[in-house]
Scaffold this motif. Structure first.
Motif, PDB file in Angstrom:
ATOM      1  N   CYS A 252     -48.236  -5.451  20.742  1.00 17.21           N
ATOM      2  CA  CYS A 252     -47.692  -4.146  19.876  1.00 17.21           C
ATOM      3  C   CYS A 252     -47.754  -3.719  18.911  1.00 17.21           C
ATOM      4  O   CYS A 252     -47.193  -4.697  17.785  1.00 17.21           O
ATOM      5  CB  CYS A 252     -45.824  -4.408  20.334  1.00 17.21           C
ATOM      6  SG  CYS A 252     -45.628  -2.251  19.408  1.00 17.21           S
ATOM      7  N   GLY A 253     -48.239  -2.414  18.017  1.00 19.52           N
ATOM      8  CA  GLY A 253     -48.785  -2.167  17.025  1.00 19.52           C
ATOM      9  C   GLY A 253     -46.764  -2.018  15.840  1.00 19.52           C
ATOM     10  O   GLY A 253     -47.869  -1.560  15.147  1.00 19.52           O
ATOM     11  N   MET A 254     -46.002  -2.135  16.599  1.00 15.66           N
ATOM     12  CA  MET A 254     -45.476  -0.696  16.091  1.00 15.66           C
ATOM     13  C   MET A 254     -44.958  -1.507  15.114  1.00 15.66           C
ATOM     14  O   MET A 254     -43.878  -1.309  13.552  1.00 15.66           O
ATOM     15  CB  MET A 254     -43.916  -0.516  17.022  1.00 15.66           C
ATOM     16  CG  MET A 254     -44.289   0.345  18.048  1.00 15.66           C
ATOM     17  SD  MET A 254     -45.112   1.405  17.504  1.00 15.66           S
ATOM     18  CE  MET A 254     -43.336   2.328  16.865  1.00 15.66           C
ATOM     19  N   GLY A 255     -44.734  -2.815  14.779  1.00 16.20           N
ATOM     20  CA  GLY A 255     -44.499  -3.431  13.828  1.00 16.20           C
ATOM     21  C   GLY A 255     -45.387  -3.575  12.284  1.00 16.20           C
ATOM     22  O   GLY A 255     -44.855  -3.215  10.767  1.00 16.20           O
ATOM     23  N   ILE A 256     -46.626  -3.316  12.574  1.00 15.49           N
ATOM     24  CA  ILE A 256     -47.242  -2.862  11.395  1.00 15.49           C
ATOM     25  C   ILE A 256     -47.304  -1.450  11.367  1.00 15.49           C
ATOM     26  O   ILE A 256     -46.782  -0.790   9.931  1.00 15.49           O
ATOM     27  CB  ILE A 256     -48.719  -2.793  11.822  1.00 15.49           C
ATOM     28  CG1 ILE A 256     -49.434  -4.337  11.998  1.00 15.49           C
ATOM     29  CG2 ILE A 256     -49.650  -2.344  11.272  1.00 15.49           C
ATOM     30  CD1 ILE A 256     -49.496  -5.547  11.185  1.00 15.49           C
ATOM     31  N   LEU A 257     -46.698  -0.176  12.153  1.00 15.49           N
ATOM     32  CA  LEU A 257     -46.383   0.916  11.693  1.00 15.49           C
ATOM     33  C   LEU A 257     -45.099   0.701  10.352  1.00 15.49           C
ATOM     34  O   LEU A 257     -45.195   1.515   9.974  1.00 15.49           O
ATOM     35  CB  LEU A 257     -46.673   1.397  12.482  1.00 15.49           C
ATOM     36  CG  LEU A 257     -45.918   2.955  13.093  1.00 15.49           C
ATOM     37  CD1 LEU A 257     -47.203   3.655  12.144  1.00 15.49           C
ATOM     38  CD2 LEU A 257     -45.992   4.161  13.866  1.00 15.49           C
ATOM     39  N   GLY A 258     -44.270   0.096  11.140  1.00 19.14           N
ATOM     40  CA  GLY A 258     -43.034   0.065  10.253  1.00 19.14           C
ATOM     41  C   GLY A 258     -43.536  -0.412   8.725  1.00 19.14           C
ATOM     42  O   GLY A 258     -42.956  -0.147   8.263  1.00 19.14           O
ATOM     43  N   ILE A 259     -44.272  -1.350   8.728  1.00 17.95           N
ATOM     44  CA  ILE A 259     -44.676  -1.636   6.961  1.00 17.95           C
ATOM     45  C   ILE A 259     -44.931  -0.874   6.640  1.00 17.95           C
ATOM     46  O   ILE A 259     -45.307  -0.643   5.588  1.00 17.95           O
ATOM     47  CB  ILE A 259     -45.514  -3.117   8.324  1.00 17.95           C
ATOM     48  CG1 ILE A 259     -44.700  -4.059   7.522  1.00 17.95           C
ATOM     49  CG2 ILE A 259     -46.341  -3.346   6.110  1.00 17.95           C
ATOM     50  CD1 ILE A 259     -45.033  -5.763   7.441  1.00 17.95           C
ATOM     51  N   ILE A 260     -46.805  -0.489   7.298  1.00 11.82           N
ATOM     52  CA  ILE A 260     -46.584   1.570   6.702  1.00 11.82           C
ATOM     53  C   ILE A 260     -45.950   2.371   6.459  1.00 11.82           C
ATOM     54  O   ILE A 260     -46.663   2.447   5.023  1.00 11.82           O
ATOM     55  CB  ILE A 260     -47.793   1.595   7.919  1.00 11.82           C
ATOM     56  CG1 ILE A 260     -49.612  -0.131   7.976  1.00 11.82           C
ATOM     57  CG2 ILE A 260     -48.878   2.549   7.602  1.00 11.82           C
ATOM     58  CD1 ILE A 260     -50.608   0.914   9.199  1.00 11.82           C
ATOM     59  N   VAL A 261     -45.000   2.761   7.285  1.00 14.98           N
ATOM     60  CA  VAL A 261     -44.299   3.630   7.080  1.00 14.98           C
ATOM     61  C   VAL A 261     -43.579   3.184   5.759  1.00 14.98           C
ATOM     62  O   VAL A 261     -43.005   3.667   4.350  1.00 14.98           O
ATOM     63  CB  VAL A 261     -43.341   3.654   8.042  1.00 14.98           C
ATOM     64  CG1 VAL A 261     -41.630   4.204   7.352  1.00 14.98           C
ATOM     65  CG2 VAL A 261     -43.830   4.268   8.639  1.00 14.98           C
ATOM     66  N   LEU A 262     -42.923   1.552   5.655  1.00 12.04           N
ATOM     67  CA  LEU A 262     -41.908   0.788   4.253  1.00 12.04           C
ATOM     68  C   LEU A 262     -43.104   1.350   3.144  1.00 12.04           C
ATOM     69  O   LEU A 262     -42.082   1.017   2.049  1.00 12.04           O
ATOM     70  CB  LEU A 262     -42.018   0.113   4.788  1.00 12.04           C
ATOM     71  CG  LEU A 262     -41.225  -0.790   3.790  1.00 12.04           C
ATOM     72  CD1 LEU A 262     -39.809   0.206   3.117  1.00 12.04           C
ATOM     73  CD2 LEU A 262     -40.529  -2.606   3.852  1.00 12.04           C
ATOM     74  N   VAL A 263     -44.556   1.173   2.954  1.00 13.08           N
ATOM     75  CA  VAL A 263     -45.146   1.023   2.157  1.00 13.08           C
ATOM     76  C   VAL A 263     -45.377   2.719   1.675  1.00 13.08           C
ATOM     77  O   VAL A 263     -45.065   2.730   0.051  1.00 13.08           O
ATOM     78  CB  VAL A 263     -46.484   0.690   2.897  1.00 13.08           C
ATOM     79  CG1 VAL A 263     -47.411   1.547   1.803  1.00 13.08           C
ATOM     80  CG2 VAL A 263     -47.347  -0.929   2.522  1.00 13.08           C
TER      81      VAL A 263
END
Length: 104
Positions: free
Chosen positions: A70-81
């Motif tokens: 699942c790529g939602m964790g990466i998406l969360g990090i990108i949004v946090l960035v």
């Protein structure tokens, strides 16, 4: 350790700007404010890329051989960035106006 390190890497440039930007405004260090701001912005870009790679590696290692992830964790990090980059730019602008008011 790898689980929290992406978040630490993302926050470091903001902390650098807060601490050294304030010292630069007070002229207690030899770096100029523009240099400190440029360093913090470059660090934000470089450390954000490193944080995404570390997070991707962590997700891959947590799969333990399963083919899907699942790529939602990466998406969360990108949004946090993106959020912290906007906050960093706001801090730089506020510190610039503070510096300008001290010079008057």
């Amino acid at each position: 350790m790898y689980g929290i390190s992406p978040f630490i890497l993302i926050i470091l440039p903001l902390l650098f700007q807060l601490v050294y930007g304030r010292k630069s405004i007070g002229e207690s260090i030899s770096l100029k404010f523009g240099t400190v701001s440029l360093i913090s912005f470059i660090l934000q870009v470089v450390l954000s890329i490193a944080a995404c790679y570390i997070a991707s590696y962590n997700f891959t290692e947590s799969l333990e051989g399963r083919p899907y992830r699942c790529g939602m964790g990466i998406l969360g990090i990108i949004v946090l960035v993106f959020l912290l980059t906007i906050i960093l730019l706001i801090v730089i602008i506020v510190q610039y106006f503070i510096k300008r008011s001290y010079e008057k």
